[in-house]
Design a protein around this motif. Sequence first.
Motif, PDB file in Angstrom:
ATOM      1  N   ASN A   9       0.724  -1.223   0.017  1.00  0.00           N
ATOM      2  CA  ASN A   9       0.073   0.099   0.043  1.00  0.00           C
ATOM      3  C   ASN A   9       0.947   1.256   0.067  1.00  0.00           C
ATOM      4  O   ASN A   9       0.203   2.380  -0.301  1.00  0.00           O
ATOM      5  CB  ASN A   9      -0.862  -0.052   1.267  1.00  0.00           C
ATOM      6  N   ARG A  10       2.181   1.252   0.551  1.00  0.00           N
ATOM      7  CA  ARG A  10       2.844   2.378   0.380  1.00  0.00           C
ATOM      8  C   ARG A  10       4.472   1.958   0.322  1.00  0.00           C
ATOM      9  O   ARG A  10       4.746   0.855   0.298  1.00  0.00           O
ATOM     10  CB  ARG A  10       2.483   3.330   1.738  1.00  0.00           C
ATOM     11  N   TYR A 159      15.527  -4.163  14.938  1.00  0.00           N
ATOM     12  CA  TYR A 159      15.490  -4.045  13.291  1.00  0.00           C
ATOM     13  C   TYR A 159      16.932  -4.693  12.855  1.00  0.00           C
ATOM     14  O   TYR A 159      16.661  -5.621  12.010  1.00  0.00           O
ATOM     15  CB  TYR A 159      15.435  -2.718  12.877  1.00  0.00           C
ATOM     16  N   THR A 194      11.093   7.030   2.073  1.00  0.00           N
ATOM     17  CA  THR A 194       9.763   6.395   2.481  1.00  0.00           C
ATOM     18  C   THR A 194       9.353   6.871   3.873  1.00  0.00           C
ATOM     19  O   THR A 194      10.469   7.487   4.474  1.00  0.00           O
ATOM     20  CB  THR A 194       9.776   5.077   2.362  1.00  0.00           C
TER      21      THR A 194
HETATM   22  P1  NDP Z   1       7.236   1.814   5.057  1.00  0.00           P
HETATM   23  O1  NDP Z   1       7.212   2.125   6.406  1.00  0.00           O
HETATM   24  O2  NDP Z   1       7.307   2.812   4.376  1.00  0.00           O
HETATM   25  O3  NDP Z   1       6.122   0.481   4.526  1.00  0.00           O
HETATM   26  C1  NDP Z   1       6.191  -0.372   5.209  1.00  0.00           C
HETATM   27  C2  NDP Z   1       4.969  -1.220   4.809  1.00  0.00           C
HETATM   28  O4  NDP Z   1       5.109  -2.575   5.598  1.00  0.00           O
HETATM   29  C3  NDP Z   1       3.704  -0.670   4.833  1.00  0.00           C
HETATM   30  O5  NDP Z   1       3.136  -1.244   3.782  1.00  0.00           O
HETATM   31  C4  NDP Z   1       2.965  -1.290   6.187  1.00  0.00           C
HETATM   32  O6  NDP Z   1       1.644  -1.454   6.103  1.00  0.00           O
HETATM   33  C5  NDP Z   1       3.712  -2.510   6.105  1.00  0.00           C
HETATM   34  N1  NDP Z   1       3.622  -3.247   7.601  1.00  0.00           N
HETATM   35  C6  NDP Z   1       4.525  -2.947   8.720  1.00  0.00           C
HETATM   36  N2  NDP Z   1       3.837  -3.439   9.713  1.00  0.00           N
HETATM   37  C7  NDP Z   1       3.093  -4.444   9.237  1.00  0.00           C
HETATM   38  C8  NDP Z   1       2.381  -5.433   9.855  1.00  0.00           C
HETATM   39  N3  NDP Z   1       2.153  -5.822  11.069  1.00  0.00           N
HETATM   40  N4  NDP Z   1       1.728  -6.404   9.115  1.00  0.00           N
HETATM   41  C9  NDP Z   1       1.520  -6.077   7.887  1.00  0.00           C
HETATM   42  N5  NDP Z   1       2.143  -5.003   6.926  1.00  0.00           N
HETATM   43  C10 NDP Z   1       2.868  -4.406   7.715  1.00  0.00           C
HETATM   44  O7  NDP Z   1       8.781   0.938   4.773  1.00  0.00           O
HETATM   45  P2  NDP Z   1       9.557   0.915   3.294  1.00  0.00           P
HETATM   46  O8  NDP Z   1       8.827   0.946   2.241  1.00  0.00           O
HETATM   47  O9  NDP Z   1      10.643   2.063   3.595  1.00  0.00           O
HETATM   48  O10 NDP Z   1      10.337  -0.564   3.562  1.00  0.00           O
HETATM   49  C11 NDP Z   1      10.225  -1.648   2.477  1.00  0.00           C
HETATM   50  C12 NDP Z   1      11.219  -2.423   3.065  1.00  0.00           C
HETATM   51  O11 NDP Z   1      12.491  -2.163   2.847  1.00  0.00           O
HETATM   52  C13 NDP Z   1      10.977  -3.109   4.462  1.00  0.00           C
HETATM   53  O12 NDP Z   1      11.368  -4.381   4.490  1.00  0.00           O
HETATM   54  C14 NDP Z   1      12.341  -2.152   5.139  1.00  0.00           C
HETATM   55  O13 NDP Z   1      12.945  -2.941   6.186  1.00  0.00           O
HETATM   56  C15 NDP Z   1      13.316  -2.154   3.965  1.00  0.00           C
HETATM   57  N6  NDP Z   1      14.466  -1.177   4.020  1.00  0.00           N
HETATM   58  C16 NDP Z   1      13.740  -0.038   4.017  1.00  0.00           C
HETATM   59  C17 NDP Z   1      14.981   1.122   3.868  1.00  0.00           C
HETATM   60  C18 NDP Z   1      14.493   2.539   3.919  1.00  0.00           C
HETATM   61  O14 NDP Z   1      15.490   3.529   3.808  1.00  0.00           O
HETATM   62  N7  NDP Z   1      13.054   2.915   3.975  1.00  0.00           N
HETATM   63  C19 NDP Z   1      16.354   0.840   4.002  1.00  0.00           C
HETATM   64  C20 NDP Z   1      16.694  -0.718   4.267  1.00  0.00           C
HETATM   65  C21 NDP Z   1      15.501  -1.546   4.108  1.00  0.00           C
HETATM   66  P3  NDP Z   1       0.691  -0.335   7.001  1.00  0.00           P
HETATM   67  O15 NDP Z   1       0.436   1.020   6.077  1.00  0.00           O
HETATM   68  O16 NDP Z   1      -0.617  -1.162   7.244  1.00  0.00           O
HETATM   69  O17 NDP Z   1       1.517   0.091   8.042  1.00  0.00           O
END
Ligand code: NDP
Length: 238
Positions: A9-10, A159, A194
Amino acid sequence: MNIWISGANRGLGYEAAAEAIRRGHSVIACCRNPQKDGERLYALQDHCPGRVVIAELSITDEAMVEKHAAQLQEQGTRIDAIINNAAVLVGREHSLEELQLDNMRSSFEINVFAPMNVVKHLLPFMKQRADESAEPAVIMNVSSEAGSIHHAYGGDYPYAMSKAALNMFSQQLRSYVEARGIHVYSVHPGWMRTDMGGANAPTDPADSARGMLDLIEQRVEAHTRLAFIDYLGRPMDI
Ligand code: NDP
């Protein structure tokens, strides 16, 4: 290809879904509350009828994932790629004295147990070497440089430790499924702009999504002994 994505979704999850659609693939876009947070996914669905399935799914709930798998079976769905993307970054205390163990538990729930749960139940629906398709199937667990033991920085225990465990899962899974022609990667997507990465991050999540799709489509070969790579296919220090 039919690509299954969690947290679609995001952030990166949405960008991966949008990029997959742009390239002509179909997606099963999962999120826990599409009615509330799925606005962009519904717009994508309207734009490309028949190619976006939006699934309301709590990936930490094994019974719900099992039910989702049963629905895929009923529909005769085959999956070419799984992107285990959803994750949380909580408990940013930098000292062990301040560490809240509940943050460890919740981080392992979503960052490790949920991807394991998903693979456990969706593996039967993945294309295998014996299938007609020439393309190998891919399981991509979205990891982080924070999970590198080599680069451990003494903070973000929930994390970093959960992503290190996810890397181990990816490596074990690779050994388990490689004979079936399924590729497994644990991918660091870069520090991205993000909600999780914040506004000052250098990487556009759309670029990370493009790299991940290149890997899935085998445009970029990542012939590394270890599953941990970045979104451009370069090996990461485990
Ligand atoms: P965001 O925080 O922007 O989005 C996280 C997503 O995970 C949302 O869709 C959220 O859903 C979902 N989520 C969180 N908790 C749950 C849960 N309990 N059940 C189901 N869905 C859940 O994260 P990013 O897009 O930045 O990150 C994406 C991936 O990249 C992750 O695995 C992150 O660890 C990894 N990453 C990100 C980095 C960064 O700089 N952003 C760096 C390195 C790795 P909801 O909207 O419902 O909360």
